[in-house]
Motif scaffolding. Structure first.
Motif, mmCIF file in Angstrom:
data_model
loop_
_atom_site.group_PDB
_atom_site.id
_atom_site.type_symbol
_atom_site.label_atom_id
_atom_site.label_comp_id
_atom_site.label_asym_id
_atom_site.label_seq_id
_atom_site.Cartn_x
_atom_site.Cartn_y
_atom_site.Cartn_z
ATOM 1 N N ASN A 31 0.866 -1.177 0.000
ATOM 2 C CA ASN A 31 0.000 0.000 0.000
ATOM 3 C C ASN A 31 0.901 1.225 0.000
ATOM 4 N N LEU A 32 0.464 2.249 -0.712
ATOM 5 C CA LEU A 32 1.254 3.473 -0.836
ATOM 6 C C LEU A 32 0.656 4.577 0.026
ATOM 7 N N TYR A 33 1.531 5.436 0.561
ATOM 8 C CA TYR A 33 1.120 6.567 1.381
ATOM 9 C C TYR A 33 1.907 7.796 0.950
ATOM 10 N N ASP A 34 1.181 8.867 0.702
ATOM 11 C CA ASP A 34 1.808 10.146 0.378
ATOM 12 C C ASP A 34 1.358 11.139 1.437
ATOM 13 N N LEU A 35 2.311 11.712 2.169
ATOM 14 C CA LEU A 35 2.022 12.679 3.218
ATOM 15 C C LEU A 35 2.527 14.041 2.771
ATOM 16 N N GLU A 36 1.636 15.024 2.812
ATOM 17 C CA GLU A 36 1.956 16.359 2.315
ATOM 18 C C GLU A 36 1.611 17.409 3.361
ATOM 19 N N GLN A 58 0.513 7.087 -12.029
ATOM 20 C CA GLN A 58 1.316 6.979 -13.249
ATOM 21 C C GLN A 58 2.637 6.268 -12.969
ATOM 22 N N ARG A 59 3.257 6.586 -11.857
ATOM 23 C CA ARG A 59 4.598 6.088 -11.581
ATOM 24 C C ARG A 59 4.616 4.758 -10.833
ATOM 25 N N TYR A 60 3.659 4.529 -9.930
ATOM 26 C CA TYR A 60 3.846 3.442 -8.967
ATOM 27 C C TYR A 60 2.795 2.343 -8.928
ATOM 28 N N THR A 61 1.633 2.524 -9.529
ATOM 29 C CA THR A 61 0.588 1.585 -9.151
ATOM 30 C C THR A 61 0.207 0.514 -10.151
ATOM 31 N N GLN A 69 -7.553 -3.951 -11.271
ATOM 32 C CA GLN A 69 -7.708 -4.396 -9.889
ATOM 33 C C GLN A 69 -6.373 -4.717 -9.223
ATOM 34 N N ASP A 70 -5.298 -4.759 -10.013
ATOM 35 C CA ASP A 70 -3.963 -4.975 -9.460
ATOM 36 C C ASP A 70 -3.322 -3.677 -8.971
ATOM 37 N N MET A 71 -4.005 -2.560 -9.164
ATOM 38 C CA MET A 71 -3.439 -1.279 -8.728
ATOM 39 C C MET A 71 -3.212 -1.296 -7.220
ATOM 40 N N LYS A 72 -2.169 -0.625 -6.789
ATOM 41 C CA LYS A 72 -1.884 -0.524 -5.361
ATOM 42 C C LYS A 72 -2.826 0.485 -4.722
ATOM 43 N N ASN A 73 -3.204 0.218 -3.478
ATOM 44 C CA ASN A 73 -3.990 1.187 -2.724
ATOM 45 C C ASN A 73 -3.114 2.395 -2.417
ATOM 46 N N LEU A 74 -3.735 3.564 -2.424
ATOM 47 C CA LEU A 74 -3.018 4.809 -2.145
ATOM 48 C C LEU A 74 -3.799 5.604 -1.108
#
Length: 153
Positions: A31-36, A58-61, A69-74
């Motif tokens: 799972n991906l996390y972006d903190l801003e 675009q870059r990671y999922t 359905q294979d996309m990573k959760n963000l």
């Protein structure tokens, strides 16, 4: 390990706006996390969040040959020094849902959380209130292994 100031550039699209993710993390379940951190209200938070999500996608999922359905959760978390909705909530949790029937959700794998450092406490956890204190440069009291400690801001 968290990556700080992670730049997402697309060399094949030189006129396209790049982004710099403040903190970017992938957990052990991918799972991906972006903190801003947002200090100024430029009246563009929704647009900014949309763009950051698109750049992460675009870059990671999704790799070639995979299904959607294979996309990573963000999970994208914006810490704001202003209240973007003027409701004075500390935490806003936003998802795609039908306008009139809130039980209908569009499954996107994307969670958007906005932490409003200027919000008014209303039953939030001590951890979340401590985070808000930290953002506002106020003393933070943590309970670590049974001992109360005061952070040095």
């Amino acid at each position: 390990m968290p990556e700080k100031q992670k730049e997402i550039k697309d060399p094949s699209h030189k006129v396209q706006k790049d982004v710099r993710l403040d903190v970017f993390v992938e957990d052990h379940e991918h799972n991906l996390y972006d903190l801003e951190m947002q200090v100024e209200d430029k009246q563009d938070l929704g647009w900014r969040i949309r763009y950051y999500i698109s750049k992460c996608d675009q870059r990671y999922t999704l790799d070639k040959g995979k299904t959607y359905q294979d996309m990573k959760n963000l999970t994208i978390i914006f810490f704001c020094l202003f209240d973007p909705f003027k409701q004075w909530k500390i935490k806003y949790s936003l998802h795609w849902g039908e306008d009139f029937d809130h039980t209908i959700k569009l499954l996107t794998g994307v969670d958007v959380i906005i932490i409003n450092a200027k919000g008014r406490p209303n039953g939030e956890s001590k951890d979340l209130l401590g985070l808000v204190d930290l953002i506002n440069d106020r003393p933070v009291h943590l309970n670590m292994t049974g001992h109360r400690r005061k952070s040095k801001s």
